[in-house]
Scaffold this motif. Structure first.
Motif, PDB file in Angstrom:
ATOM      1  N   ASP A  61       7.445  63.381   3.170  1.00  0.00           N
ATOM      2  CA  ASP A  61       6.807  62.207   2.627  1.00  0.00           C
ATOM      3  C   ASP A  61       7.657  61.253   2.147  1.00  0.00           C
ATOM      4  O   ASP A  61       7.448  59.806   1.983  1.00  0.00           O
ATOM      5  CB  ASP A  61       6.215  63.041   1.468  1.00  0.00           C
ATOM      6  CG  ASP A  61       5.114  63.933   1.857  1.00  0.00           C
ATOM      7  OD1 ASP A  61       4.701  63.756   2.781  1.00  0.00           O
ATOM      8  OD2 ASP A  61       4.264  64.665   0.982  1.00  0.00           O
ATOM      9  N   ILE A  62       9.135  61.630   1.587  1.00  0.00           N
ATOM     10  CA  ILE A  62       9.942  60.674   1.024  1.00  0.00           C
ATOM     11  C   ILE A  62      10.330  59.577   2.146  1.00  0.00           C
ATOM     12  O   ILE A  62      10.571  58.587   1.900  1.00  0.00           O
ATOM     13  CB  ILE A  62      11.138  61.384   0.400  1.00  0.00           C
ATOM     14  CG1 ILE A  62      10.863  62.233  -1.075  1.00  0.00           C
ATOM     15  CG2 ILE A  62      12.492  60.469   0.303  1.00  0.00           C
ATOM     16  CD1 ILE A  62      11.968  63.064  -1.380  1.00  0.00           C
ATOM     17  N   HIS A  63      10.665  60.350   3.159  1.00  0.00           N
ATOM     18  CA  HIS A  63      10.958  59.474   4.388  1.00  0.00           C
ATOM     19  C   HIS A  63       9.964  58.395   4.798  1.00  0.00           C
ATOM     20  O   HIS A  63      10.142  57.183   4.888  1.00  0.00           O
ATOM     21  CB  HIS A  63      11.115  60.499   5.497  1.00  0.00           C
ATOM     22  CG  HIS A  63      12.003  59.802   6.671  1.00  0.00           C
ATOM     23  ND1 HIS A  63      11.476  59.008   7.973  1.00  0.00           N
ATOM     24  CD2 HIS A  63      13.433  59.704   6.939  1.00  0.00           C
ATOM     25  CE1 HIS A  63      12.352  58.525   8.589  1.00  0.00           C
ATOM     26  NE2 HIS A  63      13.556  58.912   7.913  1.00  0.00           N
ATOM     27  N   SER A  64       8.619  58.816   4.761  1.00  0.00           N
ATOM     28  CA  SER A  64       7.654  57.907   5.085  1.00  0.00           C
ATOM     29  C   SER A  64       7.353  56.800   4.243  1.00  0.00           C
ATOM     30  O   SER A  64       7.179  55.679   4.430  1.00  0.00           O
ATOM     31  CB  SER A  64       6.432  58.399   5.510  1.00  0.00           C
ATOM     32  OG  SER A  64       5.601  59.246   4.560  1.00  0.00           O
ATOM     33  N   GLU A  65       7.543  57.334   2.930  1.00  0.00           N
ATOM     34  CA  GLU A  65       7.359  56.361   1.794  1.00  0.00           C
ATOM     35  C   GLU A  65       8.573  55.250   1.792  1.00  0.00           C
ATOM     36  O   GLU A  65       8.077  54.067   1.507  1.00  0.00           O
ATOM     37  CB  GLU A  65       7.431  57.094   0.336  1.00  0.00           C
ATOM     38  CG  GLU A  65       7.381  56.220  -0.666  1.00  0.00           C
ATOM     39  CD  GLU A  65       6.011  55.211  -0.929  1.00  0.00           C
ATOM     40  OE1 GLU A  65       6.002  54.379  -1.615  1.00  0.00           O
ATOM     41  OE2 GLU A  65       5.043  55.846  -0.358  1.00  0.00           O
ATOM     42  N   PHE A  66       9.602  55.714   2.191  1.00  0.00           N
ATOM     43  CA  PHE A  66      11.011  54.622   2.261  1.00  0.00           C
ATOM     44  C   PHE A  66      10.398  53.632   3.344  1.00  0.00           C
ATOM     45  O   PHE A  66      10.949  52.651   3.338  1.00  0.00           O
ATOM     46  CB  PHE A  66      12.092  55.321   2.458  1.00  0.00           C
ATOM     47  CG  PHE A  66      13.298  54.452   2.335  1.00  0.00           C
ATOM     48  CD1 PHE A  66      13.521  53.669   1.275  1.00  0.00           C
ATOM     49  CD2 PHE A  66      14.005  54.250   3.637  1.00  0.00           C
ATOM     50  CE1 PHE A  66      14.546  52.775   1.726  1.00  0.00           C
ATOM     51  CE2 PHE A  66      15.242  53.126   3.902  1.00  0.00           C
ATOM     52  CZ  PHE A  66      15.344  52.364   2.656  1.00  0.00           C
TER      53      PHE A  66
END
Length: 115
Positions: free
Chosen positions: A93-98
């Motif tokens: 999720d952090i990766h896709s948000e970035f």
């Protein structure tokens, strides 16, 4: 589109305060974020996850990436008591948000270099 992801007021303030150092600030944020994402994806150590998430949360928050900061905070707080699959999901999720916010900062950088 990016408004739920990036607080534009924070960026406007940073642009005014930092002036010619603003593009450098954007560069640093993008490079640091890439490094932190890599660290998060490569470790299963709760201490490391929590520590990296803490740093990432701070820089995201400073740069107005509000949703990213929230996700990092969640990882920081729960790295020790979540299952490996929950951790993987949160890191994803952090990766896709970035991925959502990166173009905003890249566009800002291009715009500030153009002046």
């Amino acid at each position: 589109m990016a408004d739920k992801h990036v607080d534009r007021d924070v960026l406007n303030t940073l642009r005014e305060v930092m002036e010619e150092a603003y593009p450098e600030l954007l560069d640093t944020f993008l490079v640091d974020s890439d490094n932190r994402l890599r660290e998060l994806q490569q470790t299963a150590d709760a201490e490391v996850l929590s520590s990296v998430a803490h740093s990432f949360k701070g820089s995201s928050s400073n740069m107005g990436a509000t949703r990213l900061a929230e996700l990092c905070q969640e990882l920081e707080q729960h790295a020790r008591n979540k299952s490996p699959s929950e951790i993987l999901k949160l890191v994803a999720d952090i990766h896709s948000e970035f991925g959502e916010v990166r173009p905003v900062y890249e566009a800002e950088r291009l715009r500030s270099h153009a002046h």
